[in-house]
Design an enzyme around this catalytic site. Structure first.
Site: not given
Lengths: 471, 79
Positions: A82, A156, A180
């Protein structure tokens, strides 16, 4: 083996091919790069692709493996984190216009460990800006759900889930402060683990909430996630929350044996208002595990209804504190919803914040009590199937008519720090056909039991063998 | 500070600090301090509905009575 079959192969299978030199790391990386080039315009999982560097690392890995210097299961395996994990010399955007050109001069602990393990960094993944929950479009537009591009992969860690589901890369890294990792795992039909608080170093990961942040792995199967955690886990004095607790051999947990395993099923709160198809899939999953010898135990999580409020105060206060200077100096560069959330976080009182932390203590004690009676807790992985992109609403957004109260089954593990895993347990009837997920939690530092029950369920089902039909 | 802005801040502070246990709301005569001081009147208008929604979500936490023995935990977890 042709891509995408190659790219959907479980990590142990890929590792065996690489170690035996039936597959070269360079071939594998090229397959990933070709797939990323073909699909990223549609899926938008990647913000940065480090093609040349990846090929260079692949050539190095090939030489090492050829010389008998095999480092372990991740040697030669491409991965992507990420874009909140600092990667030295490589752009790390946090999904924000504020840091769109930031090039760190240091490496996150996790990517450092992956590098030592011989894994190959192939790029950086799309996310919601500063991991600030649902509703935002992010720096380069949202990632899309490979199962149906009109749908969200959830966030996310949106790119982290989408990239695996699309077969772009076998393993990814995400962060989870309120679901997330687990939300994208559920929505993309892959496995995602939020480890125990302190199990994986957060050094070099942009903070959202010091109390709630966790870094964790995503992969197509339990074995992949277990192999990743083996590399990621361990004490790091650079993270003040890092726990100096021995790391077990997680591969030993992949026995498929759940005879006598006690699965705690909450009788209140968490299964209220669950989408009917999710509910049906969870009931079927419970039957599968009972058929394999697991036993169910009714449990009650006392004060469960306080968890979301406590989580909200902690997360909103801490993120506002962390971003204090950015709110002051660069508010106009923030996504409007992110800006609202951060500014609103400055209004929480110290008493509210400390009370939320005290409720955290209460809930942690409650988990200790519950784990005297069961080995794992079963929860929904979210209440509903994936949403249409653009219809995502955060908890701050009003709906018309007002939405019924929906228990949040993700926050419990963030607030109490217990490990939690999500894996696929079915699909909606469609159209479109979208993944459904199941969640298990275990006591602190007992990821092994999570892997045991999840692996047993995975072995008895075929959900993990399905992948979306992308051109 | 214009009176209208002071009143808006007071109503926001009251909206987020309605429990008597938290002490009295900010006085209209006191200027805002800390992080809220930087927010313009326009931003406060944008935030007001967000804060109202959060107040509703927050109320169960504020209403809950904790035993004195419950303290916030610090540091890493232990097995």
């Amino acid at each position: 083996m042709a891509a995408p079959d190659l790219l959907y192969s479980p990590v142990p299978q890929l590792a065996a091919l690489l170690r035996s030199r039936k597959l070269s790391p360079v071939e594998l990386v090229r397959a990933c790069l070709d797939r990323i080039e073909a699909l990223n315009p549609k899926v938008n999982a990647f913000l940065t692709v480090t093609a040349e560097q990846a090929l260079e690392q692949a050539r190095t890995a090939a030489k090492e493996i050829g010389a008998g210097r095999y480092r372990g299961l991740l040697h030669g395996i491409p991965y992507a984190p990420k874009d909140m994990l600092a990667t030295k010399g490589i752009r790390t955007t946090n999904g924000s216009r504020i840091t769109t050109d930031w090039i760190p001069d240091y490496e996150s602990a996790v990517t450092e460990r992956f590098h030592r393990a011989g894994a190959i960094l192939i790029g950086k993944l799309n996310l919601l800006e500063f991991a600030m929950g649902s509703g935002q479009k992010g720096l380069n537009g949202p990632a899309r759900n490979p199962w149906d591009l009109a749908y969200s992969p959830s966030g996310s860690s949106s790119g982290s889930g989408a990239a695996i589901a699309a077969g772009m890369v076998p393993i990814t890294i995400g962060s989870d402060s309120g679901g997330s990792i687990r939300g994208p795992a559920k929505s993309c039909g892959v496995v995602g683990l939020k480890p125990t608080y302190g199990r994986v170093s957060r050094y070099g990961v942009t903070t959202l909430s010091w109390t709630l942040d966790h870094v964790g792995p995503l992969a197509k199967t339990i074995a992949g996630v277990a192999a990743m955690l083996q590399v990621m886990a361990g004490f790091d004095r650079r993270d003040e929350a890092s726990a100096n607790v021995p790391v077990p051999d997680y591969a030993k947990a992949l026995t498929g044996n759940v005879k006598g395993l006690r699965i705690g099923v909450p009788t209140e709160h968490y299964f209220n208002h669950v989408h009917p198809e999710t509910d049906a899939a969870l009931r079927q999953a419970r039957s599968v595990l009972k058929d394999r010898g697991a036993v169910e135990v009714d449990i009650t999580v006392r004060n469960a209804s306080l968890c979301s409020a406590a989580s909200g105060v902690i997360l909103n206060s801490e993120s506002a504190a962390f971003h204090e200077q950015r709110i002051k100096k660069h508010a106009d560069l923030l996504d409007p919803l992110v800006r609202e959330r951060l500014e609103a976080g400055t209004f929480h009182t110290a008493v509210d914040y400390i009370k939320a932390l005290r409720i955290r203590t209460l809930l942690m004690e409650e988990m200790n009590r519950i784990f005297q009676t069961c080995d794992v807790i079963l929860l929904p992985a979210g209440n509903a199937p994936p949403r249409l992109e653009g219809e995502i609403v955060g908890t701050d957004m009003p709906t018309d008519p007002p939405a019924p109260p929906r228990p949040d089954a993700f926050n419990l593990a963030n607030v109490t720090g217990i490990p939690a895993i999500v894996l696929p347990c079915g699909f909606t009837s469609g159209p479109p056909t979208l993944p459904l997920g199941i969640q298990f939690c275990a006591k602190p530092f007992d990821e092994s039991t999570l892997f045991r029950v999840a692996h047993a369920y995975e072995s008895a089902t075929t959900w993990h063998t399905r992948f979306p039909q992308l051109a | 500070m214009p009176l209208a802005r002071r009143r808006l801040l007071q109503s926001l502070a009251t909206a987020t600090a309605s429990s008597a246990a938290l002490g009295p709301p900010l006085s209209a005569q006191q200027p805002p301090t800390g992080a809220t001081a930087q927010l313009s009147a326009e931003r406060l208008r944008v935030l007001q509905p967000v804060l109202e929604r959060r107040r509703t979500q927050l109320q169960p936490l504020r209403d809950f009575v904790l035993d004195d023995s419950v303290a916030p935990l610090r540091g890493p977890l232990m097995p």
